[in-house]
Design a protein around this motif. Structure first.
Motif, mmCIF file in Angstrom:
data_model
loop_
_atom_site.group_PDB
_atom_site.id
_atom_site.type_symbol
_atom_site.label_atom_id
_atom_site.label_comp_id
_atom_site.label_asym_id
_atom_site.label_seq_id
_atom_site.Cartn_x
_atom_site.Cartn_y
_atom_site.Cartn_z
ATOM 1 N N ASP A 31 29.369 39.004 94.463
ATOM 2 C CA ASP A 31 27.902 39.091 94.435
ATOM 3 C C ASP A 31 27.314 38.768 95.806
ATOM 4 N N GLU A 32 27.867 37.758 96.461
ATOM 5 C CA GLU A 32 27.366 37.410 97.802
ATOM 6 C C GLU A 32 27.661 38.537 98.788
ATOM 7 N N SER A 33 28.863 39.121 98.684
ATOM 8 C CA SER A 33 29.227 40.210 99.615
ATOM 9 C C SER A 33 28.271 41.386 99.450
ATOM 10 N N LEU A 34 27.964 41.739 98.204
ATOM 11 C CA LEU A 34 27.077 42.881 97.970
ATOM 12 C C LEU A 34 25.697 42.610 98.575
ATOM 13 N N ALA A 35 25.242 41.378 98.464
ATOM 14 C CA ALA A 35 23.925 41.043 99.034
ATOM 15 C C ALA A 35 23.967 41.172 100.557
ATOM 16 N N ARG A 36 25.041 40.687 101.181
ATOM 17 C CA ARG A 36 25.128 40.778 102.649
ATOM 18 C C ARG A 36 25.266 42.223 103.103
ATOM 19 N N LEU A 37 26.021 42.994 102.344
ATOM 20 C CA LEU A 37 26.253 44.397 102.715
ATOM 21 C C LEU A 37 25.059 45.287 102.376
ATOM 22 N N GLN A 38 24.153 44.767 101.589
ATOM 23 C CA GLN A 38 22.989 45.522 101.139
ATOM 24 C C GLN A 38 23.404 46.827 100.456
ATOM 25 N N THR A 39 24.336 46.699 99.562
ATOM 26 C CA THR A 39 24.767 47.849 98.788
ATOM 27 C C THR A 39 24.998 47.398 97.343
ATOM 28 N N ASP A 40 24.904 48.326 96.401
ATOM 29 C CA ASP A 40 25.059 47.973 94.991
ATOM 30 C C ASP A 40 26.520 47.831 94.592
ATOM 31 N N TYR A 41 27.389 48.472 95.352
ATOM 32 C CA TYR A 41 28.800 48.470 94.971
ATOM 33 C C TYR A 41 29.656 48.559 96.224
ATOM 34 N N VAL A 42 30.884 48.076 96.123
ATOM 35 C CA VAL A 42 31.879 48.386 97.157
ATOM 36 C C VAL A 42 32.850 49.389 96.547
ATOM 37 N N VAL A 93 33.851 51.559 101.566
ATOM 38 C CA VAL A 93 33.626 50.194 102.069
ATOM 39 C C VAL A 93 34.409 49.245 101.166
ATOM 40 N N SER A 94 35.233 48.438 101.787
ATOM 41 C CA SER A 94 35.991 47.471 100.978
ATOM 42 C C SER A 94 35.636 46.056 101.389
ATOM 43 N N THR A 95 35.769 45.146 100.436
ATOM 44 C CA THR A 95 35.673 43.729 100.784
ATOM 45 C C THR A 95 36.661 42.940 99.923
ATOM 46 N N LYS A 96 36.772 41.642 100.227
ATOM 47 C CA LYS A 96 37.822 40.832 99.596
ATOM 48 C C LYS A 96 37.330 39.407 99.396
ATOM 49 N N ALA A 97 38.024 38.704 98.528
ATOM 50 C CA ALA A 97 37.841 37.255 98.411
ATOM 51 C C ALA A 97 39.191 36.642 98.107
ATOM 52 N N GLY A 98 39.427 35.461 98.629
ATOM 53 C CA GLY A 98 40.705 34.790 98.392
ATOM 54 C C GLY A 98 40.960 33.642 99.358
ATOM 55 N N ALA A 136 29.325 37.050 108.478
ATOM 56 C CA ALA A 136 28.542 37.767 109.506
ATOM 57 C C ALA A 136 28.961 39.231 109.622
ATOM 58 N N ALA A 137 30.248 39.516 109.482
ATOM 59 C CA ALA A 137 30.667 40.926 109.615
ATOM 60 C C ALA A 137 30.057 41.759 108.498
ATOM 61 N N GLU A 138 30.011 41.199 107.296
ATOM 62 C CA GLU A 138 29.367 41.945 106.201
ATOM 63 C C GLU A 138 27.879 42.128 106.492
ATOM 64 N N GLU A 139 27.246 41.080 107.008
ATOM 65 C CA GLU A 139 25.811 41.211 107.319
ATOM 66 C C GLU A 139 25.581 42.265 108.391
ATOM 67 N N ASN A 140 26.393 42.226 109.433
ATOM 68 C CA ASN A 140 26.198 43.185 110.530
ATOM 69 C C ASN A 140 26.521 44.603 110.081
ATOM 70 N N PHE A 141 27.577 44.740 109.281
ATOM 71 C CA PHE A 141 27.874 46.082 108.777
ATOM 72 C C PHE A 141 26.743 46.542 107.845
ATOM 73 N N GLY A 142 26.212 45.614 107.051
ATOM 74 C CA GLY A 142 25.098 45.940 106.154
ATOM 75 C C GLY A 142 23.891 46.448 106.939
ATOM 76 N N ARG A 143 23.690 45.856 108.114
ATOM 77 C CA ARG A 143 22.569 46.313 108.970
ATOM 78 C C ARG A 143 22.776 47.758 109.400
ATOM 79 N N VAL A 144 24.012 48.051 109.808
ATOM 80 C CA VAL A 144 24.316 49.423 110.256
ATOM 81 C C VAL A 144 24.251 50.387 109.076
ATOM 82 N N LEU A 145 24.665 49.893 107.936
ATOM 83 C CA LEU A 145 24.580 50.718 106.723
ATOM 84 C C LEU A 145 23.118 51.085 106.472
#
Ligand code: NAP
Length: 356
Positions: A136-147, A109-114, A87-96
């Motif tokens: 790939d999922e993070s990029l879709a939620r963030l609505q950006t091509d790259y972090v 913008v950074s993200t992580k997995a682990g 949800a945080a990625e989605e909400n930040f993606g909205r603001v982006l």
């Protein structure tokens, strides 16, 4: 909070279209991430707890707009930040999309997995299978091509480190991340990760460890490794999830605002309360709040590139940002702080996942 401390706490009007403050680069200054070409603000904003679907979106937007207007260019996320996860990625993606789109080139913008993200064997730890799918999922939620930075979020002692670092490397080769990082790796494992990254020519530039006045494990080797190897350090939970604040001390509770942390009131042991009180006394003598002291003390260390804090309100962030104006310490102050914080406060809940 001392009365003579003034913070600009003007809350952005989120009902107006966003135009970034023209003076946003006059407040903070920027620090180089190790030997890399990347610069970060001394204070970065993490979206672990306060940007999930349980918080009004307008409040989140206020904090994000305020942060960028003050010169905070770095926003840190992870696949599991929420609640719920993602949800945080989605909400930040909205603001982006709505507010920050014209400023994407000004943002890190950074993200992580682990940590566990989906059921089954492929949604946890550090395999190539998990890291690739998660990014790939993070990029879709963030609505950006790259972090800007993609992290291995925690140690995985079962997966070969070559595979985990190789997956980070692949993210860079695919144009999905500009830089990569590791989080909570011990000093020894960090050295191995750096060796693999060097072989692959992977831009592994930053380590994200827990580090605060109540949790000083990084001083026993990790900061030296990072310094020797030219990596930057971004300190997470610098306020020990809110313990290192006047609010916590005054109210005697961890969860004064109803915010969520993984700590509980049981972590406010008598010893920790005494430590907090003594640190607050040092802060008052320096004309600072306890939170400001905690941030300034980290920034005093030039091995620390940025302090990665959380904030649920504009007021908290405004108070915390003021710390950058007073980061000098006398030898006597440092010695007193060392004495107060010498014993382990027992708040490093990441010790096990760091292999410590
Ligand atoms: P923190 O800065 O130690 O604690 C933030 C919390 O302290 C806020 O949410 C707020 O609590 C309270 N606070 C902040 N300023 C205050 C003030 N001036 N007065 C009173 N209370 C104040 O950091 P954190 O939220 O635990 O973590 C920060 C970031 O680090 C995360 O968002 C994430 O990006 C990163 N992180 C990374 C890892 C990792 O494994 N790599 C793990 C944890 C965190 P309330 O919300 O209750 O108001």
């Amino acid at each position: 909070m001392p009365d003579d401390l003034f913070f600009d706490q003007t809350v952005p009007d989120v009902h107006q279209p966003y135009v970034a403050a023209p003076d946003r680069y006059t407040h903070l200054g920027y620090r180089r991430v190790g030997d890399s070409g990347l610069l970060l603000p001394p204070i970065s904003l993490g979206l672990w707890w306060n940007f999930g679907d349980n918080r009004p979106f307008d409040l989140q937007r206020e904090v994000l707009r305020f942060a960028f207007d003050q010169g905070i260019t770095h926003f840190d996320l992870a696949n599991n930040y929420g609640p719920p996860h993602g949800a945080a990625e989605e909400n930040f993606g909205r603001v982006l999309r709505t507010d920050f789109r014209p400023y994407r080139n000004e943002l890190i913008v950074s993200t992580k997995a682990g940590w566990p993200q989906w059921p089954g064997p492929y949604g946890d730890f550090g395999s190539a299978k998990y890291l690739r799918a998660s990014l790939d999922e993070s990029l879709a939620r963030l609505q950006t091509d790259y972090v800007d930075v993609f992290y291995s979020h925690r140690v995985d002692s079962s997966t070969p480190i070559e595979e985990t670092i190789g997956a980070l490397d692949a993210a860079v080769r695919q144009g999905k991340a500009l830089y990569v990082g590791i989080s909570s790796y011990s000093a020894e494992r960090t050295e191995r990760a750096i060796a693999v990254a060097r072989e692959l020519h992977t831009p592994l530039v930053i380590h994200q460890p827990a580090y605060s006045l109540l949790n000083r494990w990084v001083e026993h080797g990790l900061l030296d490794v990072l310094g020797r190897s030219g990596l930057g350090a971004i300190a997470f939970t610098p306020l020990a999830q809110g313990l290192l604040t006047n609010r916590c001390l005054q109210q005697g509770q961890v969860h004064a605002s109803g915010g969520r942390t993984t700590l509980s009131d049981a972590d406010l042991t008598a010893e920790n309360l005494e430590r907090l009180q003594r640190l607050a006394d040092v802060a008052t003598r320096r004309g600072q709040t306890l939170a400001q002291l905690a941030i300034a003390w980290l920034l005093h260390n030039d091995r620390v590139t940025s302090v990665l804090l959380g904030a649920s309100t504009v007021q908290q962030l405004a108070e915390n940002l003021q710390a950058v104006h007073n980061t000098g310490f006398t030898e006597a102050e440092l010695a007193e702080i060392d004495e107060i914080t010498a014993a382990d406060a027992g708040v490093n809940i990441w010790a096990q996942s760091s292999d410590l």
